[in-house]
Scaffold this motif. Sequence first.
Motif, PDB file in Angstrom:
ATOM      1  N   GLY A 144       0.791  -1.225   0.000  1.00 18.54           N
ATOM      2  CA  GLY A 144       0.000   0.000   0.000  1.00 18.54           C
ATOM      3  C   GLY A 144       0.819   1.269   0.000  1.00 18.54           C
ATOM      4  O   GLY A 144       0.267   2.362   0.036  1.00 18.54           O
ATOM      5  N   ASP A 145       2.141   1.139  -0.041  1.00 18.85           N
ATOM      6  CA  ASP A 145       3.029   2.296  -0.066  1.00 18.85           C
ATOM      7  C   ASP A 145       4.339   1.879  -0.735  1.00 18.85           C
ATOM      8  O   ASP A 145       4.736   0.716  -0.661  1.00 18.85           O
ATOM      9  N   ASP A 146       5.007   2.819  -1.367  1.00 23.26           N
ATOM     10  CA  ASP A 146       6.285   2.528  -2.012  1.00 23.26           C
ATOM     11  C   ASP A 146       7.324   2.108  -0.981  1.00 23.26           C
ATOM     12  O   ASP A 146       7.331   2.613   0.142  1.00 23.26           O
ATOM     13  N   LEU A 147       8.195   1.184  -1.379  1.00 24.65           N
ATOM     14  CA  LEU A 147       9.331   0.804  -0.538  1.00 24.65           C
ATOM     15  C   LEU A 147      10.577   1.477  -1.098  1.00 24.65           C
ATOM     16  O   LEU A 147      10.872   1.349  -2.276  1.00 24.65           O
ATOM     17  N   GLY A 148      11.293   2.168  -0.227  1.00 23.10           N
ATOM     18  CA  GLY A 148      12.542   2.804  -0.645  1.00 23.10           C
ATOM     19  C   GLY A 148      13.684   1.815  -0.743  1.00 23.10           C
ATOM     20  O   GLY A 148      14.630   2.007  -1.501  1.00 23.10           O
ATOM     21  N   PHE A 167      20.339 -10.336  -0.659  1.00 23.08           N
ATOM     22  CA  PHE A 167      19.803  -9.938  -1.956  1.00 23.08           C
ATOM     23  C   PHE A 167      19.180  -8.558  -1.783  1.00 23.08           C
ATOM     24  O   PHE A 167      18.209  -8.394  -1.043  1.00 23.08           O
ATOM     25  N   GLU A 168      19.761  -7.586  -2.446  1.00 23.14           N
ATOM     26  CA  GLU A 168      19.298  -6.198  -2.382  1.00 23.14           C
ATOM     27  C   GLU A 168      18.294  -5.967  -3.512  1.00 23.14           C
ATOM     28  O   GLU A 168      18.677  -5.870  -4.676  1.00 23.14           O
ATOM     29  N   PHE A 169      17.021  -5.897  -3.167  1.00 23.70           N
ATOM     30  CA  PHE A 169      15.985  -5.676  -4.168  1.00 23.70           C
ATOM     31  C   PHE A 169      15.807  -4.196  -4.499  1.00 23.70           C
ATOM     32  O   PHE A 169      15.166  -3.862  -5.480  1.00 23.70           O
ATOM     33  N   GLY A 170      16.345  -3.331  -3.666  1.00 21.87           N
ATOM     34  CA  GLY A 170      16.261  -1.900  -3.926  1.00 21.87           C
ATOM     35  C   GLY A 170      14.851  -1.364  -3.728  1.00 21.87           C
ATOM     36  O   GLY A 170      14.045  -1.922  -2.983  1.00 21.87           O
ATOM     37  N   ALA A 171      14.547  -0.290  -4.421  1.00 19.19           N
ATOM     38  CA  ALA A 171      13.234   0.349  -4.310  1.00 19.19           C
ATOM     39  C   ALA A 171      12.182  -0.470  -5.048  1.00 19.19           C
ATOM     40  O   ALA A 171      12.428  -0.983  -6.135  1.00 19.19           O
ATOM     41  N   LEU A 172      11.007  -0.595  -4.423  1.00 22.61           N
ATOM     42  CA  LEU A 172       9.879  -1.311  -5.032  1.00 22.61           C
ATOM     43  C   LEU A 172       8.629  -0.439  -4.912  1.00 22.61           C
ATOM     44  O   LEU A 172       8.072  -0.282  -3.823  1.00 22.61           O
ATOM     45  N   PRO A 173       8.190   0.147  -6.023  1.00 19.48           N
ATOM     46  CA  PRO A 173       6.980   0.970  -5.967  1.00 19.48           C
ATOM     47  C   PRO A 173       5.751   0.108  -5.674  1.00 19.48           C
ATOM     48  O   PRO A 173       5.700  -1.064  -6.027  1.00 19.48           O
ATOM     49  N   ASP A 174       4.776   0.687  -5.021  1.00 17.54           N
ATOM     50  CA  ASP A 174       3.554  -0.024  -4.672  1.00 17.54           C
ATOM     51  C   ASP A 174       2.791  -0.428  -5.930  1.00 17.54           C
ATOM     52  O   ASP A 174       2.556   0.401  -6.811  1.00 17.54           O
ATOM     53  N   ARG A 221      14.263  -8.547 -10.554  1.00 20.64           N
ATOM     54  CA  ARG A 221      15.610  -8.373  -9.995  1.00 20.64           C
ATOM     55  C   ARG A 221      16.394  -9.650 -10.256  1.00 20.64           C
ATOM     56  O   ARG A 221      15.874 -10.759 -10.061  1.00 20.64           O
ATOM     57  N   GLN A 222      17.649  -9.494 -10.712  1.00 20.72           N
ATOM     58  CA  GLN A 222      18.504 -10.638 -10.998  1.00 20.72           C
ATOM     59  C   GLN A 222      19.740 -10.602 -10.114  1.00 20.72           C
ATOM     60  O   GLN A 222      20.297  -9.528  -9.864  1.00 20.72           O
ATOM     61  N   VAL A 240      14.283 -10.497   6.785  1.00 18.02           N
ATOM     62  CA  VAL A 240      14.386  -9.195   6.142  1.00 18.02           C
ATOM     63  C   VAL A 240      15.516  -8.449   6.822  1.00 18.02           C
ATOM     64  O   VAL A 240      15.480  -8.212   8.025  1.00 18.02           O
ATOM     65  N   SER A 241      16.529  -8.101   6.050  1.00 10.44           N
ATOM     66  CA  SER A 241      17.686  -7.396   6.595  1.00 10.44           C
ATOM     67  C   SER A 241      17.437  -5.892   6.653  1.00 10.44           C
ATOM     68  O   SER A 241      17.811  -5.231   7.603  1.00 10.44           O
ATOM     69  N   ASP A 242      16.797  -5.369   5.612  1.00  8.76           N
ATOM     70  CA  ASP A 242      16.526  -3.928   5.547  1.00  8.76           C
ATOM     71  C   ASP A 242      15.230  -3.723   4.781  1.00  8.76           C
ATOM     72  O   ASP A 242      15.019  -4.331   3.732  1.00  8.76           O
ATOM     73  N   CYS A 243      14.364  -2.886   5.327  1.00  4.45           N
ATOM     74  CA  CYS A 243      13.111  -2.566   4.650  1.00  4.45           C
ATOM     75  C   CYS A 243      12.635  -1.210   5.132  1.00  4.45           C
ATOM     76  O   CYS A 243      12.543  -0.979   6.342  1.00  4.45           O
ATOM     77  N   SER A 244      12.319  -0.356   4.192  1.00  8.51           N
ATOM     78  CA  SER A 244      11.880   0.989   4.557  1.00  8.51           C
ATOM     79  C   SER A 244      10.501   0.995   5.220  1.00  8.51           C
ATOM     80  O   SER A 244      10.128   1.984   5.846  1.00  8.51           O
ATOM     81  N   ALA A 245       9.758  -0.123   5.139  1.00  7.20           N
ATOM     82  CA  ALA A 245       8.435  -0.198   5.772  1.00  7.20           C
ATOM     83  C   ALA A 245       8.485  -0.931   7.117  1.00  7.20           C
ATOM     84  O   ALA A 245       7.447  -1.224   7.694  1.00  7.20           O
ATOM     85  N   GLY A 246       9.669  -1.245   7.589  1.00 10.25           N
ATOM     86  CA  GLY A 246       9.807  -1.903   8.891  1.00 10.25           C
ATOM     87  C   GLY A 246       9.257  -3.314   8.915  1.00 10.25           C
ATOM     88  O   GLY A 246       9.407  -4.071   7.968  1.00 10.25           O
TER      89      GLY A 246
END
Length: 105
Positions: free
Chosen positions: A22-26, A47-54, A60-61, A80-86
Motif C-alpha cells: 500500500g506504499d512505495d518501498l525505498g 539480496f538487495e531488491f532496492g526500491a519497489l513501488p507499490d 531483480r537478478q 528481512v535485513s533492511d526494509c523501509s516499511a519496517g
Amino acid sequence: LNRIDPLEGACRLTFLAENALGDDLGALSLETVLIDTAGRVERLTLFEFGALPDGVPRVRQFDIPGLACESLGRVLINGVSDCSAGAACAEGLELTTRTDVEVIG
C-alpha cells in the motif's frame, strides 16, 4: 523465484517482486541462504531488491559466482535485513517459485 539460468562460472537467479503493502518501498534487502540438493548450506548472502513501488512488479537478478545451478536445491529467505516499511515487510512476505528449486522462509 521466476527463473534460474546457468552462466559461465555462475548461476543467475531471477525474481519477480511485487510490493502490495500500500506504499512505495525505498529499500528491501533479504537475508538469503542457498542450500544445495544434498541439504547443505552453500552460502549465506544478502539480496538487495532496492526500491519497489507499490503495485508495480519489478524484476531483480542476482548472479551467484561459483554456483552451479543444477546443485541448487532450496532458497531460504532467512529474514528481512533492511526494509523501509519496517516489520510490515516480513509480515507481508509471500514466497513462490516457478522453478524446480523450492523457496522457503
